[in-house]
Write a protein that holds these residues in place. Structure first.
Motif, PDB file in Angstrom:
ATOM      1  N   VAL A  91       0.839  -1.203   0.000  1.00 48.34           N
ATOM      2  CA  VAL A  91       0.000   0.000   0.000  1.00 48.34           C
ATOM      3  C   VAL A  91       0.874   1.254   0.000  1.00 48.34           C
ATOM      4  O   VAL A  91       0.599   2.220  -0.721  1.00 48.34           O
ATOM      5  CB  VAL A  91      -0.967  -0.018   1.204  1.00 48.34           C
ATOM      6  CG1 VAL A  91      -1.635   1.328   1.405  1.00 48.34           C
ATOM      7  CG2 VAL A  91      -2.002  -1.109   1.020  1.00 48.34           C
ATOM      8  N   THR A  92       1.948   1.231   0.769  1.00 45.64           N
ATOM      9  CA  THR A  92       2.865   2.371   0.802  1.00 45.64           C
ATOM     10  C   THR A  92       3.531   2.585  -0.549  1.00 45.64           C
ATOM     11  O   THR A  92       3.660   3.727  -1.015  1.00 45.64           O
ATOM     12  CB  THR A  92       3.930   2.164   1.893  1.00 45.64           C
ATOM     13  OG1 THR A  92       3.278   1.990   3.149  1.00 45.64           O
ATOM     14  CG2 THR A  92       4.881   3.342   1.968  1.00 45.64           C
ATOM     15  N   ALA A  93       3.959   1.508  -1.186  1.00 44.85           N
ATOM     16  CA  ALA A  93       4.603   1.615  -2.501  1.00 44.85           C
ATOM     17  C   ALA A  93       3.633   2.190  -3.536  1.00 44.85           C
ATOM     18  O   ALA A  93       3.999   3.080  -4.311  1.00 44.85           O
ATOM     19  CB  ALA A  93       5.116   0.256  -2.951  1.00 44.85           C
ATOM     20  N   VAL A  94       2.413   1.700  -3.542  1.00 45.94           N
ATOM     21  CA  VAL A  94       1.413   2.216  -4.486  1.00 45.94           C
ATOM     22  C   VAL A  94       1.118   3.684  -4.177  1.00 45.94           C
ATOM     23  O   VAL A  94       1.012   4.515  -5.085  1.00 45.94           O
ATOM     24  CB  VAL A  94       0.130   1.361  -4.447  1.00 45.94           C
ATOM     25  CG1 VAL A  94      -1.001   2.020  -5.212  1.00 45.94           C
ATOM     26  CG2 VAL A  94       0.417  -0.028  -5.005  1.00 45.94           C
ATOM     27  N   GLY A  95       0.994   4.014  -2.903  1.00 46.33           N
ATOM     28  CA  GLY A  95       0.748   5.402  -2.514  1.00 46.33           C
ATOM     29  C   GLY A  95       1.871   6.325  -2.959  1.00 46.33           C
ATOM     30  O   GLY A  95       1.620   7.425  -3.474  1.00 46.33           O
ATOM     31  N   LEU A 147       1.613   6.859  -6.679  1.00 48.11           N
ATOM     32  CA  LEU A 147       0.513   7.761  -7.036  1.00 48.11           C
ATOM     33  C   LEU A 147       0.843   9.219  -6.705  1.00 48.11           C
ATOM     34  O   LEU A 147       0.501  10.125  -7.466  1.00 48.11           O
ATOM     35  CB  LEU A 147      -0.773   7.326  -6.340  1.00 48.11           C
ATOM     36  CG  LEU A 147      -1.378   6.013  -6.841  1.00 48.11           C
ATOM     37  CD1 LEU A 147      -2.579   5.623  -5.987  1.00 48.11           C
ATOM     38  CD2 LEU A 147      -1.750   6.110  -8.310  1.00 48.11           C
ATOM     39  N   VAL A 148       1.524   9.447  -5.592  1.00 48.00           N
ATOM     40  CA  VAL A 148       1.931  10.815  -5.250  1.00 48.00           C
ATOM     41  C   VAL A 148       2.934  11.335  -6.276  1.00 48.00           C
ATOM     42  O   VAL A 148       2.856  12.484  -6.713  1.00 48.00           O
ATOM     43  CB  VAL A 148       2.514  10.865  -3.821  1.00 48.00           C
ATOM     44  CG1 VAL A 148       3.224  12.178  -3.553  1.00 48.00           C
ATOM     45  CG2 VAL A 148       1.416  10.638  -2.802  1.00 48.00           C
ATOM     46  N   LYS A 149       3.867  10.492  -6.684  1.00 49.80           N
ATOM     47  CA  LYS A 149       4.840  10.887  -7.705  1.00 49.80           C
ATOM     48  C   LYS A 149       4.120  11.175  -9.026  1.00 49.80           C
ATOM     49  O   LYS A 149       4.421  12.171  -9.698  1.00 49.80           O
ATOM     50  CB  LYS A 149       5.862   9.767  -7.893  1.00 49.80           C
ATOM     51  CG  LYS A 149       6.912  10.040  -8.922  1.00 49.80           C
ATOM     52  CD  LYS A 149       7.893  11.061  -8.441  1.00 49.80           C
ATOM     53  CE  LYS A 149       9.063  11.150  -9.400  1.00 49.80           C
ATOM     54  NZ  LYS A 149      10.026  12.136  -8.986  1.00 49.80           N
ATOM     55  N   LEU A 150       3.176  10.346  -9.407  1.00 52.23           N
ATOM     56  CA  LEU A 150       2.418  10.546 -10.633  1.00 52.23           C
ATOM     57  C   LEU A 150       1.610  11.839 -10.560  1.00 52.23           C
ATOM     58  O   LEU A 150       1.545  12.596 -11.539  1.00 52.23           O
ATOM     59  CB  LEU A 150       1.495   9.351 -10.882  1.00 52.23           C
ATOM     60  CG  LEU A 150       0.719   9.349 -12.191  1.00 52.23           C
ATOM     61  CD1 LEU A 150       1.690   9.290 -13.368  1.00 52.23           C
ATOM     62  CD2 LEU A 150      -0.233   8.168 -12.227  1.00 52.23           C
ATOM     63  N   LEU A 151       1.011  12.105  -9.412  1.00 47.14           N
ATOM     64  CA  LEU A 151       0.258  13.340  -9.219  1.00 47.14           C
ATOM     65  C   LEU A 151       1.175  14.561  -9.371  1.00 47.14           C
ATOM     66  O   LEU A 151       0.807  15.551  -9.999  1.00 47.14           O
ATOM     67  CB  LEU A 151      -0.416  13.349  -7.847  1.00 47.14           C
ATOM     68  CG  LEU A 151      -1.221  14.586  -7.501  1.00 47.14           C
ATOM     69  CD1 LEU A 151      -2.440  14.688  -8.406  1.00 47.14           C
ATOM     70  CD2 LEU A 151      -1.648  14.537  -6.048  1.00 47.14           C
TER      71      LEU A 151
END
Length: 103
Positions: free
Chosen positions: A9-13, A16-20
């Motif tokens: 979950v942390t890796a996906v989060g 997603l923050v980097k993508l944002l």
């Protein structure tokens, strides 16, 4: 299993923050307020982390020990405009000396 779920979950989060961050328009990042915030926010977060780690006793209380003496010595070195490596060396030396004297 819960640990691996938390890691996933942390890796996906983080992804997603980097993508944002990459999807923000360049014009929004060029504003003076955003640039100033981006420059000062990491410094403020690091200072808060340092302060918390210095005076937290691990049980939710406050304590002053050798770490506080080291941070104080580093602050004095910074006020005297010492180079960064010297500031770190002073903090380490004072912390080690305070621990040696304190037992």
């Amino acid at each position: 299993m819960a640990v691996w779920t938390a890691i996933a979950v942390t890796a996906v989060g983080c992804y997603l923050v980097k993508l944002l961050g990459l999807s923000v328009p360049a014009g929004a990042l060029e504003r003076p307020g955003v640039r100033r915030l981006a420059a000062l926010l990491p410094v403020a977060l690091l200072a808060a982390l340092t302060a918390l780690q210095t005076v937290d006793d691990g049980a939710g209380g406050l304590t002053l020990d050798a770490r506080a003496a080291g941070v104080g010595a580093a602050a004095v070195a910074l006020l005297l405009r010492a180079p960064f490596l010297l500031v770190v060396a002073v903090a380490v030396a004072v912390t080690a000396g305070a621990r040696a004297l304190g037992g």
